[in-house]
Design an enzyme around this catalytic site. Structure first.
Site, PDB file in Angstrom:
ATOM      1  N   HIS A  61     -59.450 -14.026  68.984  1.00  0.00           N
ATOM      2  CA  HIS A  61     -60.845 -13.654  69.247  1.00  0.00           C
ATOM      3  C   HIS A  61     -61.331 -13.580  70.781  1.00  0.00           C
ATOM      4  O   HIS A  61     -61.017 -14.436  71.367  1.00  0.00           O
ATOM      5  CB  HIS A  61     -61.735 -14.313  68.347  1.00  0.00           C
ATOM      6  CG  HIS A  61     -63.199 -13.645  68.434  1.00  0.00           C
ATOM      7  ND1 HIS A  61     -64.118 -13.778  69.191  1.00  0.00           N
ATOM      8  CD2 HIS A  61     -63.604 -12.977  67.318  1.00  0.00           C
ATOM      9  CE1 HIS A  61     -65.073 -13.120  69.055  1.00  0.00           C
ATOM     10  NE2 HIS A  61     -64.945 -12.622  67.667  1.00  0.00           N
TER      11      HIS A  61
ATOM     12  N   GLU B 182     -61.579  -4.828  67.905  1.00  0.00           N
ATOM     13  CA  GLU B 182     -62.952  -5.469  68.260  1.00  0.00           C
ATOM     14  C   GLU B 182     -63.135  -5.042  69.868  1.00  0.00           C
ATOM     15  O   GLU B 182     -62.856  -5.909  70.490  1.00  0.00           O
ATOM     16  CB  GLU B 182     -63.179  -6.689  68.045  1.00  0.00           C
ATOM     17  CG  GLU B 182     -63.205  -7.209  66.588  1.00  0.00           C
ATOM     18  CD  GLU B 182     -63.901  -8.412  66.635  1.00  0.00           C
ATOM     19  OE1 GLU B 182     -64.865  -8.278  65.661  1.00  0.00           O
ATOM     20  OE2 GLU B 182     -63.541  -9.303  67.130  1.00  0.00           O
TER      21      GLU B 182
HETATM   22  C1  PEP Z   1     -67.158 -10.831  66.790  1.00  0.00           C
HETATM   23  O1  PEP Z   1     -67.551 -11.484  67.506  1.00  0.00           O
HETATM   24  O2  PEP Z   1     -66.016 -10.686  66.197  1.00  0.00           O
HETATM   25  C2  PEP Z   1     -67.996  -9.797  65.872  1.00  0.00           C
HETATM   26  C3  PEP Z   1     -67.680  -8.699  65.490  1.00  0.00           C
HETATM   27  O3  PEP Z   1     -69.735  -9.839  66.255  1.00  0.00           O
HETATM   28  P1  PEP Z   1     -70.564  -8.959  66.151  1.00  0.00           P
HETATM   29  O4  PEP Z   1     -70.614  -8.342  64.613  1.00  0.00           O
HETATM   30  O5  PEP Z   1     -71.695  -9.907  66.279  1.00  0.00           O
HETATM   31  O6  PEP Z   1     -70.629  -7.762  67.076  1.00  0.00           O
END
Ligand code: PEP
Length: 267
Positions: free
Chosen positions: A99, A166
């Site tokens: 992450h 992400e």
């Molecule tokens: C994350 O930190 O993995 C994430 C998806 O956060 P958010 O949904 O708050 O953007």
């Protein structure tokens, strides 16, 4: 028999739950709804110390528990660490790895070692990748992250691998700036091409599941459901809001129902 595809929603609670009762209450608050979902599977990822307590309530294939990280070695002199084995024994079946909020604490090979350990324990790694910016180097940055992990891990059981795209710029901070479904699809194309090179076959890559994460909520999930090839979602900020989560589940269920049965017969 038709095999119903299920979308996966991974709820990363991060450090936003601070008491055991709160963790348990949050997990239980959506349990009855989740257990009845037809097209959605949910994985809750509490902070390490609540995994065991929460996992005691798992009694349906729809609703499982994951961890937010884990140490690759099983046991030993590693002060402060929680091993993959400990997480497994506590009831976690999935582990979020790489992450962006942890990448500054670990090297590329740490992430690869963790992925390997999770796979060796027959658990499912949810591997986060994503560029910092959509600048002219973003594709290179993304492919490098994939090489850093997958050139170092065994290439077996791709069906146990989940990759969460992400983009760091999309993860909600002060303001919300989700990627569009088009941006997600561009990234998915880059990711799949690179994985095909690494795995040397597209059959393996077809078995990997791909999630989107970054400022996702009940307002924008439909855009992804309608326009993107996505196996599910990783949610952070809204992951501890049962009301928003339940709206998201409903949107997924309605979408999938329409996909499975495009023409609804009159009763
Ligand atoms: C994350 O930190 O993995 C994430 C998806 O956060 P958010 O949904 O708050 O953007």
């Amino acid at each position: 028999m038709i095999r119903k595809p299920k979308k996966l929603i991974v709820a990363n609670w991060k450090m936003n739950v601070t008491k055991e009762e709160e963790a348990e209450g949050l997990f239980l608050s959506i349990k009855n709804v989740v257990n009845k979902l037809e097209y959605t599977k949910v994985v809750c990822c509490p902070p390490h110390m609540y995994v065991n307590q929460v996992a005691r309530h798992v009694d349906h294939r729809n609703y499982r528990v994951g961890g937010q990280d884990a140490y690759p070695e099983e046991s030993g002199s590693r002060t402060g660490e929680t091993s993959v084995l400990m997480m497994k024994n506590a009831g976690a079946e999935y582990i979020i790895l790489g992450h962006s909020e942890r990448r500054h604490l670990e090297t590329k090979s740490d992430v690869a070692r963790k992925v390997t350990a999770v796979l060796e324990h027959d658990m499912v790694p949810i591997i986060c990748v994503g560029e910092e910016q959509r600048d002219r180097n973003w594709k290179k940055a993304l492919t490098q992250q994939l090489k850093d992990v997958f050139n170092r891990v065994p290439k077996k059981n791709p069906e146990n691998i989940i990759i969460a795209y992400e983009p760091i710029w999309a993860i909600s901070g002060e303001k919300k700036n989700p990627a569009t479904s088009t941006e997600y699809m561009e990234a998915l194309d880059v990711i799949k091409k690179e994985l095909k090179k690494i795995f040397k076959t597209s059959t393996a890559v077809d078995k990997i599941r791909f999630l989107y994460g970054g400022s996702l909520d009940d307002k924008n999930i439909e855009e992804f459901l309608k326009n993107a090839e996505v196996d599910g979602f990783l949610v952070g900020r809204v992951s501890h809001d049962p009301r928003i989560l339940m709206t998201m589940f409903r949107l997924v269920e309605d979408h999938m129902q329409r996909e499975m049965f495009p023409i609804k017969e009159e009763e």
